[in-house]
Scaffold this motif. Structure first.
Motif, PDB file in Angstrom:
ATOM      1  N   LYS A 303      -8.289   0.998   1.811  1.00  0.00           N
ATOM      2  CA  LYS A 303      -7.124   0.501   2.118  1.00  0.00           C
ATOM      3  C   LYS A 303      -6.921   0.469   3.510  1.00  0.00           C
ATOM      4  N   TYR A 304      -7.224   1.410   4.107  1.00  0.00           N
ATOM      5  CA  TYR A 304      -7.160   1.204   5.693  1.00  0.00           C
ATOM      6  C   TYR A 304      -8.231   0.617   6.506  1.00  0.00           C
ATOM      7  N   ASN A 305      -9.283   0.559   5.868  1.00  0.00           N
ATOM      8  CA  ASN A 305     -10.391  -0.492   6.392  1.00  0.00           C
ATOM      9  C   ASN A 305     -10.080  -1.982   6.296  1.00  0.00           C
ATOM     10  N   LYS A 327       4.909  10.812   3.610  1.00  0.00           N
ATOM     11  CA  LYS A 327       3.466  11.609   3.977  1.00  0.00           C
ATOM     12  C   LYS A 327       2.337  10.383   3.905  1.00  0.00           C
ATOM     13  N   MET A 328       2.332   9.566   3.202  1.00  0.00           N
ATOM     14  CA  MET A 328       1.379   8.361   3.182  1.00  0.00           C
ATOM     15  C   MET A 328       1.583   7.560   4.677  1.00  0.00           C
ATOM     16  N   ASN A 390       1.955  -4.356   1.899  1.00  0.00           N
ATOM     17  CA  ASN A 390       2.368  -3.103   1.042  1.00  0.00           C
ATOM     18  C   ASN A 390       1.261  -2.282   0.875  1.00  0.00           C
ATOM     19  N   PHE A 391       1.256  -1.261   1.816  1.00  0.00           N
ATOM     20  CA  PHE A 391       0.024  -0.156   1.561  1.00  0.00           C
ATOM     21  C   PHE A 391       0.097   0.434   0.159  1.00  0.00           C
ATOM     22  N   ASP A 392       1.545   0.525  -0.237  1.00  0.00           N
ATOM     23  CA  ASP A 392       1.433   1.085  -1.678  1.00  0.00           C
ATOM     24  C   ASP A 392       2.646   0.142  -2.285  1.00  0.00           C
ATOM     25  N   ILE A 423       0.632  -9.122   1.793  1.00  0.00           N
ATOM     26  CA  ILE A 423      -0.525  -8.801   1.195  1.00  0.00           C
ATOM     27  C   ILE A 423      -0.074  -7.297   0.701  1.00  0.00           C
ATOM     28  N   ASN A 424      -0.704  -7.248  -0.745  1.00  0.00           N
ATOM     29  CA  ASN A 424      -0.636  -6.173  -1.579  1.00  0.00           C
ATOM     30  C   ASN A 424      -1.854  -5.386  -1.368  1.00  0.00           C
ATOM     31  N   LEU A 425      -2.041  -4.185  -1.183  1.00  0.00           N
ATOM     32  CA  LEU A 425      -3.439  -3.440  -1.196  1.00  0.00           C
ATOM     33  C   LEU A 425      -3.275  -2.604  -2.388  1.00  0.00           C
TER      34      LEU A 425
END
Length: 464
Positions: A303-305, A327-328, A390-392, A423-425
């Motif tokens: 996800k980070y990449n 935490k995330m 949305n990382f989550d 953008i949703n990961l």
């Protein structure tokens, strides 16, 4: 923001900076990031980050309770026949022409005989400037006693109103203000000489009843701001009404609120009877001008990449990244900071002053990326935000899609008719199933995006 506290034309408030610092040192909020911000804090933060007035496409709804009300509209401040020094202050603040709420409310507020007003309009439409201008216009600077009371539900919101008054009255040195807030004391037995009192209900009530620092019968303007927050705050409604009953019948009542439920209207009618009612509807959040995408990933590192590819592949104005847990969010801040990206974190345990500092730096572009949790998903509009990630995915406690939070999250972009990108990961089949439920719920297509594909990134850039 240079400071929350204004250096108003008053020698009686020299220690406010110390008072403010002590207040903030003792003002913290719950560590649970998933809780929504208190309404008063949302209103404060929205005032801080607002860089201009909202241009609303909605017409103003007017209800004339008083058939003798001289209600009309003005298209310039000159038509209001303000004192030249006050008009100079208005223009110096950047108000070239009245906003929609101002052009309707100000002629009413400044008319003689004075008219009561109940006004509903969201943050950013110019309502604070409207009632502050009316307050200043009603003051007789030759009389050295309180003539105006303005109530706000919290310390911070009272200071914000005072700062607007300070800037607007820059060229009116004989108009003075006193803050009636926690930490501000008056010598026992003395009488106030400042013409305007801005404070919280409890403090003002004590000053007028217990200590008798001023005569309420000499008050000619009474303003309640953020009245919907007053209703939700223990004791504020009763305190406000007790102050109201001490004022003369000739006192002009101004009642302002962002929302109007039955409880607020009942409060308004008790405070400001026989009022003209002005309502400016809030523009609802919509997904029509937001292009939605998803990126399939295998791990949080993946996800980070993908995030880095997005960040480097298009020209981003300001970006907000939502994580499900603090935490995330902390992990992501660490990763991006170590790679040299200018990012900031807004989480639930920060004090009001710390949140203001973070948002102010983000608004000014000192950090291009704001990483946060659901604490920032509602109510805060930053016009420069062009992309939300949305990382989550937002989930309920039962691990189902949280549709309302999703709407509010991605609604931080695409504001006021501008285009936006969301953008949703996602990782795994479970996330994909949840995403399809979101897609079905809103009847909006969420397109697959390959962040390593040049053509896909070019299409993404075209959506900005």
């Amino acid at each position: 923001m240079e400071t929350i506290v204004s250096s108003f034309h008053s020698s009686h408030f020299k220690n406010l900076e110390e008072v403010k610092n002590n207040h903030y040192m003792n003002t913290c909020f719950d560590n649970d990031d998933e809780k929504e911000l208190p309404a008063a804090e949302k209103s404060l933060l929205q005032k801080i980050v607002r860089t201009g007035l909202i241009t609303s496409k909605y017409d103003i709804e007017i209800q004339r309770r008083n058939p003798n009300s001289p209600l009309y509209s003005v298209k310039s401040f000159e038509l209001l026949k303000l004192h030249p020094n006050l008009l100079k202050g208005v223009y110096e603040m950047g108000y070239n022409a009245p906003s929609k709420i101002q052009e309707t409310a100000l002629p009413l507020l400044l008319a003689n005989p004075p008219q009561n007003l109940i006004a509903q309009s969201q943050s950013g439409t110019g309502k604070t400037a409207a009632f502050v201008l009316a307050m200043l216009s009603r003051v007789n600077p030759d009389l050295q006693y309180p003539q105006v009371i303005c109530l706000s539900p919290t310390y911070e919101l009272a200071i914000q109103t005072g700062e607007v008054a300070a800037r607007m009255s820059t060229y009116c040195p004989n108009i003075k203000l006193r803050y009636a807030v926690r930490g501000e004391d008056v010598v026992m037995g003395s009488k106030l000489e400042e013409q305007i009192i801005v404070g919280t209900p409890g403090k003002v009530l004590d000053w007028v009843t217990k200590y008798k620092f001023f005569d309420p019968k000499k008050i000619n303007v009474f303003v309640l701001d953020e009245a919907d927050i007053m209703v939700d705050t223990q004791g504020h409604q009763d305190q406000s009404f007790r102050i109201r009953k001490l004022l003369p019948n000739t006192c002009q009542m101004m009642f302002f609120s962002a929302t109007y439920g039955e409880d607020v209207m009942s409060f308004a009618n008790a405070i400001a009877p026989l009022s003209v009612i002005i309502r400016l509807k809030r523009e609802e959040e919509t997904l029509d001008n937001i292009s939605q995408y998803y990126v399939t990933c295998s791990t949080k590192e993946d996800k980070y990449n993908a995030l880095v590819n997005i960040y480097g592949g298009i020209t981003i104005g300001q970006a907000m990244i939502f994580c499900h847990t603090k935490k995330m969010a902390l992990w992501l801040v660490k990763q991006m900071s170590e790679q040299g990206h200018a990012v900031s974190l807004l989480s639930g345990e920060l004090t009001v002053q710390q949140r203001i500092s973070v948002l102010d730096r983000f608004r000014e572009g000192k950090e291009k990326v704001l990483i946060t949790t659901n604490v920032m998903s509602r109510g805060i509009d930053i016009e420069q935000v062009t992309i939300v990630i949305n990382f989550d995915l937002p989930l309920t406690v039962s691990r189902q899609p949280d549709f309302e939070t999703y709407l509010h999250r991605i609604g931080r972009t695409g504001r006021f008719g501008k285009k936006g990108i969301a953008i949703n990961l996602i990782t795994g089949e479970t996330d994909l199933r949840l995403l399809r439920l979101i897609e079905e719920h809103f009847s909006k297509t969420i397109k697959c995006l390959n962040t390593e594909n040049v053509d896909d990134m070019e299409k993404l850039g075209a959506d900005e």
